[in-house]
Design a protein around this motif. Structure first.
Motif, short mmCIF file in Angstrom:
data_model
loop_
_atom_site.label_atom_id
_atom_site.label_comp_id
_atom_site.label_asym_id
_atom_site.label_seq_id
_atom_site.Cartn_x
_atom_site.Cartn_y
_atom_site.Cartn_z
N MET A 1 0.83 -1.23 0.05
CA MET A 1 -0.25 -0.07 0.08
C MET A 1 0.92 1.17 -0.05
N SER A 2 0.60 2.15 -1.16
CA SER A 2 1.42 3.34 -1.07
C SER A 2 0.31 4.51 -1.09
N THR A 3 0.47 5.31 0.04
CA THR A 3 -0.49 6.48 0.03
C THR A 3 0.12 7.85 -0.33
N ALA A 4 -0.72 8.44 -1.28
CA ALA A 4 -0.14 9.86 -1.61
C ALA A 4 -1.14 10.91 -1.49
N ALA A 5 -2.09 10.69 -0.48
CA ALA A 5 -3.26 11.46 -0.29
C ALA A 5 -2.50 12.77 0.24
N LEU A 6 -1.51 12.20 1.22
CA LEU A 6 -0.93 13.67 1.81
C LEU A 6 -0.01 14.25 0.93
N SER A 7 0.53 15.39 1.63
CA SER A 7 1.55 16.18 0.70
C SER A 7 2.92 15.53 0.57
N THR A 8 3.37 14.57 1.52
CA THR A 8 4.31 13.88 1.48
C THR A 8 3.82 12.36 1.58
N PRO A 9 4.24 11.44 0.42
CA PRO A 9 3.56 10.11 0.48
C PRO A 9 4.46 9.30 1.55
N TYR A 10 3.57 8.17 2.12
CA TYR A 10 4.23 7.16 3.04
C TYR A 10 3.93 6.15 2.48
N GLN A 11 4.49 5.12 3.05
CA GLN A 11 4.31 3.49 2.83
C GLN A 11 3.82 2.95 3.83
N ALA A 12 2.81 2.03 3.92
CA ALA A 12 2.27 0.84 4.73
C ALA A 12 2.21 -0.35 4.18
N ALA A 37 -7.62 4.37 5.27
CA ALA A 37 -7.30 3.16 4.60
C ALA A 37 -6.28 2.33 5.04
N THR A 38 -5.41 3.03 5.73
CA THR A 38 -4.09 2.42 6.35
C THR A 38 -4.54 1.80 7.57
N ILE A 39 -5.25 2.53 8.43
CA ILE A 39 -5.83 2.30 9.83
C ILE A 39 -6.80 0.92 9.66
N THR A 40 -7.48 0.88 8.45
CA THR A 40 -8.37 -0.28 8.26
C THR A 40 -7.27 -1.60 8.00
N ALA A 41 -6.51 -1.10 7.16
CA ALA A 41 -5.20 -2.17 6.90
C ALA A 41 -4.92 -2.94 8.07
N LEU A 42 -4.56 -2.21 8.83
CA LEU A 42 -3.75 -2.55 10.26
C LEU A 42 -4.76 -3.34 10.90
N ARG A 43 -5.80 -2.87 11.09
CA ARG A 43 -6.95 -3.66 12.04
C ARG A 43 -7.31 -4.89 11.32
N HIS A 44 -7.27 -5.13 9.86
CA HIS A 44 -7.42 -6.40 9.26
C HIS A 44 -6.20 -7.29 9.52
N PHE A 68 -0.17 9.01 15.32
CA PHE A 68 0.16 8.12 16.25
C PHE A 68 -1.13 7.93 17.10
N HIS A 69 -1.76 8.74 17.63
CA HIS A 69 -3.07 8.20 18.29
C HIS A 69 -3.84 7.11 17.63
N ALA A 70 -4.07 7.33 16.28
CA ALA A 70 -4.96 6.37 15.52
C ALA A 70 -4.61 5.17 15.48
N PHE A 71 -3.06 5.01 15.22
CA PHE A 71 -2.51 3.67 15.21
C PHE A 71 -2.29 3.19 16.49
N ALA A 72 -2.03 3.85 17.55
CA ALA A 72 -1.91 3.42 19.00
C ALA A 72 -3.29 2.82 19.25
N ARG A 73 -4.33 3.54 18.98
CA ARG A 73 -5.75 2.99 19.26
C ARG A 73 -6.10 1.71 18.90
#
Length: 392
Positions: A1-12, A37-44, A68-73
Motif C-alpha cells: 500500500m502506497s499512500t499519496a493523499a498527503l502532501s508527502t507520500p508514505y508507505q504501509a 485506509a491504512t488504519i483499516t489495513a492495520l485492523r485487518h 500516532f493516536h490513530a495507530f495506537a488506538r
C-alpha cells in the motif's frame, strides 16, 4: 500500500508470513480520515494474526500526534480484546523519537514492547564502531586513495554528479573525492557516532561545509529512492553479516543508469617477504576470526556475484595491491599495527583464544611489519573494486 493523499507520500505494508506491519516515510495527516485506509489495513492485519505482531517503524521519518493516536488506538484495543496477542514495535536509533514515542505504549499495556534493533544489529558492531578503529580507517584511506583516484572514473565518478558515500567512516574518502572530482552533491552516511563526530570535526577545521554527514543505518536508510548517480560503499559489505541487505539499499537509492561502487578484501591473501609462512598463517586465521563474528573479509573476489544477484548490470571488477612501496613504508606498518591491536588484542580475546594462539597470531602481524620496513622486503594487502549499473 502506497499512500499519496498527503502532501508527502508514505508507505504501509503488511507481510502476512512474518506478521510485520511496516510504516515508512512521513505521516502527518490533518485528520484521521486521510489515513483511514491504512488504519483499516492495520485492523485487518491484527484480526488475522496469531502470537506476535511486529510494527516496523525503522524508516518512519515523521509522524504527527493525529497519526500516532490513530495507530495506537488500534494496537491498544487489540491488546484488550485479544490476550493471546503480543506487539513488538521495532525502532531504530537513527529515528530515536520513535523509541520514545512508542515506549509510552509499553508503559500502558504490558503486551507491547519496543526493540531498538540496531543497538546490536550486526555481530561485529562493537569492534567496527569503536573509536579504536579510527586510526585504521585514516591510514587505510591514505594508502588506498593512490589507487582509487585512478580507478574511480572507470566506475562512474565524474564532476557534477550526486554521490552518496554509505558507511563513510571518518569521512576522509568523501573529502578526497570532493577535492579531486568535484561532485555537485555528497551525502556521507554512517552508523558510528564516533566516526561521524571525527568527520564533522575535521570538516570544520578545513572549512568543508558542502558534505552532508548523516547518521544512518545502511540497511534501512531514510534517504529517498533513485536520487544518486554514484553510490559508494567501501570495506563495509564484508563486515556486515547480511551484505545482500545492504546491497538492496544501495540499489534502491541509486538512480536508474547510475552505478554502485564497492570495495572489499581477501585477507587470507595478504602477503609479505621475508617471513612469508608466518604472515600467511596469521592472515588465514584473520579470515577465520572474522567468520566467527559473521564477517567475511574474503569477500573481494565474490563482488561480481553479489552485484549480479542484487540486480546490477554492466558489472566491472578489478583488483589492486596496496603495498609498502606505496609511499612511506611506515604507513603500511601503521595499518598492520592497528590491525594487530584490534584483531589480536580485542577480537581474539573475545572469541576466547588461548594465550599460546594469540602469541603466534601476534607474531604474524609483527613479521608483516618487519617485511614492510625491511629495506629488501615486500608487504601487500589485496583489494577488489567493483561496480554495477542499476538498469534503466
Amino acid at each position: 500500500m502506497s499512500t499519496a493523499a498527503l502532501s508527502t507520500p508514505y508507505q504501509a505494508e503488511f507481510d502476512a508470513n512474518s506478521q510485520e506491519f511496516s510504516l515508512a516515510g512521513v505521516i502527518r495527516p490533518r485528520t484521521v480520515d486521510e489515513i483511514a485506509a491504512t488504519i483499516t489495513a492495520l485492523r485487518h492485519a491484527v484480526d488475522g494474526a496469531r502470537g506476535v505482531v511486529y510494527i516496523n517503524v525503522k524508516r518512519l521519518a515523521q509522524m504527527n500526534n493525529t497519526a500516532f493516536h490513530a495507530f495506537a488506538r488500534v494496537v491498544l484495543d487489540a491488546c484488550r480484546e485479544r490476550t493471546d496477542l503480543r506487539f513488538v514495535v521495532v525502532t531504530s536509533s537513527v529515528v530515536g523519537w520513535t523509541e520514545r514515542m512508542f515506549r509510552h505504549l509499553g508503559k500502558i499495556e504490558p503486551q507491547i514492547s519496543v526493540e531498538v534493533y540496531d543497538s546490536k544489529f550486526y555481530p561485529g558492531q562493537d569492534f567496527v564502531e569503536d573509536t579504536s578503529f579510527i586510526p585504521i580507517l585514516r591510514t587505510q584511506t591514505k594508502m588506498t586513495w593512490r589507487h582509487e583516484r585512478t580507478i574511480l572514473p572507470r566506475h562512474g565518478m565524474r564532476a557534477g554528479i550526486a554521490m552518496a558515500d554509505i558507511c563513510c567512516g571518518i569521512g576522509d574518502f568523501a573529502a578526497l573525492v570532493r577535492k579531486e572530482f568535484r561532485p555537485a552533491r555528497i551525502v556521507a552516511l554512517d552508523h558510528s557516532r564516533a566516526s561521524l563526530a571525527y568527520a564533522r570535526n575535521v570538516a570544520g577545521q578545513f572549512g568543508i561545509t558542502d558534505i552532508e554527514y548523516t547518521y544512518g543505518d545502511a540497511s534501512e536508510m531514510l534517504l529517498e529512492s533513485d536520487q544518486f548517480d554514484l553510490v559508494t560503499c567501501r570495506h563495509s559489505l564484508q563486515i556486515f553479516n547480511q551484505p545482500d541487505v545492504l546491497l538492496k539499499e544501495l540499489y534502491r537509492i541509486c538512480k536508474p543508469g547510475g552505478r554502485v561502487y564497492i570495495t572489499n578484501e581477501k585477507n587470507s591473501h595478504c602477503l609479505g617477504e621475508p617471513r612469508s609462512q608466518s604472515i600467511q598463517w596469521t592472515y588465514e586465521e584473520v579470515a577465520k576470526l572474522f567468520s566467527h563474528f559473521e564477517m567475511d573479509v574474503e569477500m573481494g573476489p565474490k563482488s561480481r556475484r553479489y552485484l549480479a544477484d542484487a540486480g546490477f548490470e554492466d558489472i566491472r571488477v578489478e583488483s589492486f595491491m596496496v603495498s609498502n612501496l606505496d609511499g612511506d613504508p611506515q604507513d603500511f606498518a601503521d595499518i598492520i599495527t592497528a590491525w594487530e591491536n584490534v584483531y589480536a588484542g580485542e577480537m581474539a580475546v573475545k572469541r576466547g583464544d588461548s594465550p599460546e594462539f594469540i602469541r603466534r597470531f601476534r607474531q604474524g602481524f609483527q613479521d608483516h611489519i618487519f617485511a614492510a620496513l625491511h629495506p629488501k622486503g615486500y608487504a601487500g594487502w589485496p583489494i577488489w573494486a567493483a561496480s554495477g549499473r542499476k538498469p534503466l
